[in-house]
Design an enzyme around this catalytic site. Sequence first.
Site, PDB file in Angstrom:
ATOM      1  N   LYS A 126      11.522  19.086 -16.908  1.00 43.20           N
ATOM      2  CA  LYS A 126      12.202  17.950 -16.262  1.00 43.20           C
ATOM      3  C   LYS A 126      12.357  18.275 -14.790  1.00 43.20           C
ATOM      4  O   LYS A 126      12.363  19.447 -14.413  1.00 43.20           O
ATOM      5  CB  LYS A 126      13.585  17.739 -16.891  1.00 43.20           C
ATOM      6  CG  LYS A 126      14.177  16.378 -16.666  1.00 43.20           C
ATOM      7  CD  LYS A 126      13.692  15.349 -17.681  1.00 43.20           C
ATOM      8  CE  LYS A 126      14.102  13.954 -17.301  1.00 43.20           C
ATOM      9  NZ  LYS A 126      13.801  12.977 -18.342  1.00 43.20           N
ATOM     10  N   ASP A 166      11.702   8.685 -14.755  1.00 49.20           N
ATOM     11  CA  ASP A 166      13.016   8.693 -15.427  1.00 49.20           C
ATOM     12  C   ASP A 166      13.894   7.813 -14.528  1.00 49.20           C
ATOM     13  O   ASP A 166      13.353   6.982 -13.758  1.00 49.20           O
ATOM     14  CB  ASP A 166      13.567  10.128 -15.540  1.00 49.20           C
ATOM     15  CG  ASP A 166      14.821  10.215 -16.414  1.00 49.20           C
ATOM     16  OD1 ASP A 166      14.702  10.116 -17.638  1.00 49.20           O
ATOM     17  OD2 ASP A 166      15.947  10.361 -15.877  1.00 49.20           O
TER      18      ASP A 166
END
Length: 453
Positions: A126, A166
């Site tokens: 991430k 995201d």
Amino acid sequence: MSDYVKSLMNEVKAKNPSEPEFHQAVEEVADSLSLVLERHPEYRSSKILERVIEPERVIMFRVPWVDDQSEVHVNRGFRIEMNSAIGPYKGGLRFHPSVNLGILKFLAFEQVFKNSLTTLPLGGGKGGSDFDPKGKSDNEVMRFCQSFMNELFRHVGPNTDVPAGDIGVGGREVGFLFGQYKRLRNEFTGVLTGKGLNWGGSLIRPEATGYGAVYFANEMLHTKDDSLEGKSCLVSGSGNVAQFTVEKILDLGGKVITLSDSGGYIYDEKGIDTEKLEYVKELKNLRRGRIKEYTEEFKDAVYTPLDASSDHNPLWNHKGDCAFPSATQNEINGKDAQNLVNNGVYVISEGANMPTTPDGVDIFLNNDILYGPGKAANAGGVAVSGLEMVQNSMRLPWSREEVDNRLHHIMKSIHKTCVENAERFNTPGNYVNGANIGGFLKVADAMLDQGVV
Ligand code: NDP
């Protein structure tokens, strides 16, 4: 909590201070794994869990950029390469002022298990930045993305680490990031997913997380011979995940009565139908406006501003059958969870990552709610990212129907894995344990096979 989990958590907190979201995510997984570790001493002796909670690599860098008034700004960029036991690191980039190391580590940690559940060969990662795209011009966002990629390009690649979108990173940002990567590397590869359709993107990728969360809810309902048809649904957020959650709920005959953004939420008793959803997409994706404006267009709807000092979020205090939290972490606290249960909501499918606080999760589990945690329910996004990688390798795009069928099949398989593992480890119906155990086992076995690395 077992003595082992207690001492593990003491160590996690001492080693990673000021990272409460990371502690929260680790504790939930470690708690679920108690029986697994008892039955599999080899995982304990090889320190699999101790290794899984330590990122393989953390990259942190300066992102300088110049705004339209020629003023220089400096943001912080991150990429957490968490675990590559079963495939290249894979996970989104988040651009939001709240981004910090702890939040990205929690997201990367969750991503490892989520990706494992998808059945695809994807490791977990991430990244992101504390940059806020809100209120910035397209040119400012472009200059920021280019500067971000000027460092990130050294660390990513189609077989190494494949970021995606995201919060705050959608098609526009992925485009700017991809363009700069291509320029720096002089190669056209599937280094990012969520790309535009005519330059390597996959059909259904924008829809995938929301559609997947709804497919997952429907699978949970099927275990009770029930379905989404006619169900009244509360949805939070109004970004990518929320929009396509609403689209699929409507498709399957349900009704949606709420949407939100960080300013507040709208309640539309008559239901957000296809025409109203198109308005929201245009408002949010093109005009980049606020959800409040919905009530100017649809006068029957009511807008309530969010009060950060309140002990609950009124969005979760409406009567309904299903809830799809699709905004951000910890958006449902214990009080919200109790309100949902009191209002008759009996299905929760998490489009967002870790949107429910631990006391909220306990309330859902103690009330026998059909509760699908994010790492299972929202895995459709990364699953279709994995399918985008397959299509990029083959240089062959699949049809919309083909990708949607595969997504549907993957969500059914994730649901089955959760159900089977929850039963196998003595907690039938507990999707939290089922998802954590199912995701962990595959990664743990791969790590055992690969030695102490
Ligand atoms: P978007 O940026 O498209 O939308 C985010 C939405 O959530 C916006 O409406 C935003 O409001 C709202 N929001 C963000 N932060 C807050 C906050 N602190 N308080 C209240 N509202 C907030 O992001 P996505 O739809 O992509 O992501 C939503 C969630 O889904 C995140 O938890 C993400 O991690 C998760 N997720 C996303 C995937 C994907 O494929 N995109 C895959 C799996 C999970 P505002 O515009 O005011 O900021």
